[in-house]
Design a protein around this motif. Structure first.
Motif, PDB file in Angstrom:
ATOM      1  N   THR A 192       1.062  -0.957  -0.354  1.00 49.11           N
ATOM      2  CA  THR A 192       0.169  -0.228  -0.094  1.00 49.11           C
ATOM      3  C   THR A 192       0.760   1.440  -0.133  1.00 49.11           C
ATOM      4  O   THR A 192       0.628   1.772  -0.986  1.00 49.11           O
ATOM      5  N   LEU A 193       1.531   0.990   0.179  1.00 47.47           N
ATOM      6  CA  LEU A 193       2.897   2.040   0.876  1.00 47.47           C
ATOM      7  C   LEU A 193       4.088   2.477  -0.026  1.00 47.47           C
ATOM      8  O   LEU A 193       5.068   2.774  -0.976  1.00 47.47           O
ATOM      9  N   GLY A 194       3.536   1.311  -1.017  1.00 45.69           N
ATOM     10  CA  GLY A 194       4.592   1.202  -2.128  1.00 45.69           C
ATOM     11  C   GLY A 194       6.389   0.899  -2.117  1.00 45.69           C
ATOM     12  O   GLY A 194       6.990   0.913  -2.933  1.00 45.69           O
ATOM     13  N   LEU A 195       6.625   0.453  -0.760  1.00 46.55           N
ATOM     14  CA  LEU A 195       8.199   0.405  -0.525  1.00 46.55           C
ATOM     15  C   LEU A 195       8.449  -1.234  -0.659  1.00 46.55           C
ATOM     16  O   LEU A 195       7.298  -2.166  -0.930  1.00 46.55           O
ATOM     17  N   PRO A 196       9.596  -1.027  -1.410  1.00 45.16           N
ATOM     18  CA  PRO A 196       9.743  -2.823  -1.483  1.00 45.16           C
ATOM     19  C   PRO A 196      10.289  -3.596  -0.149  1.00 45.16           C
ATOM     20  O   PRO A 196      10.310  -2.966   1.003  1.00 45.16           O
ATOM     21  N   ALA A 197       9.565  -4.639  -0.292  1.00 48.58           N
ATOM     22  CA  ALA A 197       9.308  -5.486   1.168  1.00 48.58           C
ATOM     23  C   ALA A 197      10.402  -7.351   0.774  1.00 48.58           C
ATOM     24  O   ALA A 197      10.137  -7.831   0.063  1.00 48.58           O
ATOM     25  N   VAL A 198      10.608  -7.578   1.840  1.00 40.90           N
ATOM     26  CA  VAL A 198      11.098  -8.959   1.415  1.00 40.90           C
ATOM     27  C   VAL A 198      10.380  -9.371   2.792  1.00 40.90           C
ATOM     28  O   VAL A 198      11.507  -8.672   3.883  1.00 40.90           O
ATOM     29  N   VAL A 199      10.190 -10.656   3.485  1.00 41.32           N
ATOM     30  CA  VAL A 199       9.752 -10.919   4.414  1.00 41.32           C
ATOM     31  C   VAL A 199      10.276 -12.143   4.175  1.00 41.32           C
ATOM     32  O   VAL A 199      10.940 -13.423   3.086  1.00 41.32           O
ATOM     33  N   ALA A 200      10.079 -13.185   6.141  1.00 38.95           N
ATOM     34  CA  ALA A 200      11.103 -14.874   5.448  1.00 38.95           C
ATOM     35  C   ALA A 200      12.272 -14.747   5.310  1.00 38.95           C
ATOM     36  O   ALA A 200      12.474 -15.062   4.628  1.00 38.95           O
ATOM     37  N   CYS A 201      13.148 -14.113   5.714  1.00 40.41           N
ATOM     38  CA  CYS A 201      14.115 -13.702   5.168  1.00 40.41           C
ATOM     39  C   CYS A 201      15.151 -13.792   7.053  1.00 40.41           C
ATOM     40  O   CYS A 201      15.695 -13.437   7.006  1.00 40.41           O
ATOM     41  N   ARG A 202      15.708 -15.400   6.918  1.00 40.10           N
ATOM     42  CA  ARG A 202      16.591 -15.615   7.467  1.00 40.10           C
ATOM     43  C   ARG A 202      17.500 -14.905   7.881  1.00 40.10           C
ATOM     44  O   ARG A 202      18.360 -14.869   8.696  1.00 40.10           O
ATOM     45  N   GLY A 203      18.389 -14.934   6.893  1.00 34.16           N
ATOM     46  CA  GLY A 203      19.191 -14.552   6.560  1.00 34.16           C
ATOM     47  C   GLY A 203      19.877 -12.668   7.845  1.00 34.16           C
ATOM     48  O   GLY A 203      21.086 -12.617   7.479  1.00 34.16           O
ATOM     49  N   ALA A 204      18.922 -12.004   7.393  1.00 31.95           N
ATOM     50  CA  ALA A 204      18.224 -10.093   7.845  1.00 31.95           C
ATOM     51  C   ALA A 204      19.573 -11.096   9.138  1.00 31.95           C
ATOM     52  O   ALA A 204      19.464  -9.538   9.742  1.00 31.95           O
ATOM     53  N   ALA A 205      18.866 -11.811  10.433  1.00 32.08           N
ATOM     54  CA  ALA A 205      19.323 -11.504  11.911  1.00 32.08           C
ATOM     55  C   ALA A 205      20.445 -11.276  11.822  1.00 32.08           C
ATOM     56  O   ALA A 205      21.650 -11.049  12.937  1.00 32.08           O
TER      57      ALA A 205
END
Length: 547
Positions: A192-205
């Motif tokens: 809705t905000l038009g922001l790129p997003a990635v979820v379930a990204c285990r490597g983000a930790a």
């Protein structure tokens, strides 16, 4: 060389910048003896009151209706008397205020998870309430979005609605979360905000604060350690795409002129963005029904539908009838409890128990259609058989509705698309549910997010069957799932025979631009490569030229 970590892309677009992480939840202190139970209950109650009030204020400030509704519901959860009773019971058993809040939220969280579907998705909201209330009890700042003083990419375990709803998109460039799925609040609000997003990204930790990273919200790829110069180049490209001239608006079409109708997904007239698209491909009417003890009246429904239809004279507006049940329970329907609601009474199936609800809705849609100059289309959700399609079509046409269709959300419907098109005028593919049922993977289950990737060749094969059936019958087939918002995947869908794409308003310009760079022949060739791929990554690579 940058390190690449992957998650599930849920909101397309590219961004690059320094990573900054959300604060971790407050840690409970060691338990201490309770000497004044009334005092502890008072401290805990005031903390919950503060959280409910804060969430209510966030809701009032939220400009987006989806965000406002989510925050209002969360505020009600924080003020729920049952939660306070659990806190009192905890204090009565010897817990201090912070530990009693933690235990009460844990108890109710478990109940939500056990209920499954929509309720399970609310467990994350309760986690946020717990974290804020415990912080208030301990006198700590409430958890929130960081403010490093420059634009950045937000990294988090997950994001609560209160965190996402009021993000400053001039500062937050993209979102990356370790948890979540394609239908999580993070995904919905990011689109809705038009922001790129990635979820379930285990490597983000493992991404440290201040690290330069890039995010591809379509492919789910996060590059760690890209460097400041590379990040600046990515941001320049993203800005150029975002700030394209107004002359690049207009109807969707491929480079050689093949028309592809670009439409909006909306929940009410407030979501309309004049001039953005060519109409509405999915009007989710259930937002009018949610959180009510009684069904909206005929007059209320006529007013809500008329507000949308009169705003779009001469344009297509596809109205989906009530999509209730499973992850959208509606109290007034009083549906019986089910051990597996996702496979039970939901969507069109609710009319087996309450036919009067669908009849009233169709009457209201027909009345609104007569009072406007819009091209009114109506479709039913969760249709599995030709008999169901025929029954819905009969009821709609009896009321003078001329454009009648059904959604393709279960594999049986896709496999018999030809038979369904013998009964109705169009099909609309809901890729979120179709993926869930095709791969037996709950949309709310973060550990299974990879199975819900819209690039799954098995899912694309089902969509191809619908496109082929539409070509043979000479009837339109569209996609209104989130797959339509991925510019690269949009070209594949067109190659599979899809004639319209419906998405959140911020996604339309990038999809229009992507289609305009490819001929129909190129789209069809790309579709063949994607169908031949072994997995989503290979399918993406085959289309993006990285194979």
């Amino acid at each position: 060389m940058p390190e690449i970590v992957r998650g599930l892309g849920v909101s397309p677009g590219r961004a690059a910048g320094r990573a900054h992480r959300m604060e971790r939840p407050p840690v409970l202190p060691p338990p201490a003896p309770v000497t004044d139970a009334a005092h502890e209950i008072g401290v805990a109650t005031r903390a919950l009151d503060a959280v409910a009030e804060l969430l209510e204020k966030h809701a009032a400030r939220a400009s987006n209706p989806d965000a406002r509704a989510i925050l209002e519901a969360q505020s009600l959860m924080a003020a729920d008397p049952a939660l306070r009773e659990s806190v009192e019971e905890g204090v009565g058993s010897g817990l201090g205020a912070a530990h009693a809040v933690d235990a009460a939220c844990a108890h109710h969280r478990q109940a939500l998870l056990a209920a499954g579907g929509y309720f399970a998705d609310r467990a994350g909201d309760l986690d946020d309430i717990r974290n804020r209330a415990v912080a208030a009890v301990l006198g700590l700042p409430m958890p929130g979005v960081p403010d490093p003083g420059h634009p950045y990419i937000l990294i988090a375990d997950d994001l609560a609605p209160a965190d996402t709803a009021n993000l400053d998109t001039a500062t937050v460039l993209a979102l990356v979360t370790e948890q979540g799925g394609p239908t999580s609040h993070t995904a919905i609000l990011a689109r809705t905000l038009g922001l790129p997003a990635v979820v379930a990204c285990r490597g983000a930790a493992a991404i440290g604060d201040g690290t330069w990273i890039s995010v591809d919200g379509a492919s789910g790829e996060v590059q760690v350690g890209v460097g400041e110069e590379a990040a600046a180049a990515i941001q320049r490209d993203a800005a150029a795409l975002r700030d394209r001239p107004a002359t690049e608006q207009g109807p969707g079409r491929t480079a050689d002129g093949h028309p592809v109708t670009l439409l909006l997904n909306i929940g009410s007239a407030r979501d309309l963005r004049p001039g953005t698209a060519e109409g509405v491909g999915l009007f989710r009417t259930e937002f009018l029904f949610l959180d009510r003890r009684d069904a909206p009246t005929y007059e209320e429904q006529v007013a809500a539908y008329t507000a949308v239809l009169q705003a779009l004279p001469g344009r297509r507006v596809v109205i989906r009838t009530l999509d209730a049940g499973s992850d959208k329970p509606l109290p007034f329907l009083r549906l019986p409890g089910e051990s597996n609601p996702a496979l039970g009474v939901r969507g069109l199936r609710t009319s087996r128990i309450h036919p009067e609800v669908l009849d009233t809705q169709l009457d209201a849609i027909a009345e609104a259609a007569r009072a406007s100059a819009a091209e009114t289309w109506v479709m039913a959700p969760m249709v599995s058989t030709a008999d169901e399609a025929a029954g819905f079509a009969r009821r709609a046409r009896e009321r003078g509705l001329r454009h009648v269709g059904v959604m393709i959300e279960v594999p049986a419907a896709a496999l018999h698309a030809r038979r369904l098109l013998a009964e109705v005028d169009f099909l609309s593919v809901g890729t979120n549910d179709l993926g869930q049922y095709a791969f037996a993977a709950d949309r709310q289950h973060g550990e299974l997010a990879d199975l819900l990737d819209p690039w799954q060749p098995g899912l694309l094969r089902l969509i191809a069957m619908c496109g082929e059936a539409g070509r043979e019958a000479g009837k339109p087939v569209g996609v209104c799932g989130e797959a339509a918002a991925d510019p690269l995947l949009a070209t594949v869908l067109v190659g599979l025979g899809i004639g319209s794409l419906s998405m959140a308003a911020p996604s339309v310009p990038a999809v229009r631009e992507a289609l305009g760079r490819h001929s129909l022949d190129e789209c069809e060739a790309g579709a063949r490569r994607a169908l031949e791929a072994e997995n989503p990554a290979e399918a993406r690579a085959a289309i993006s030229g990285r194979r």
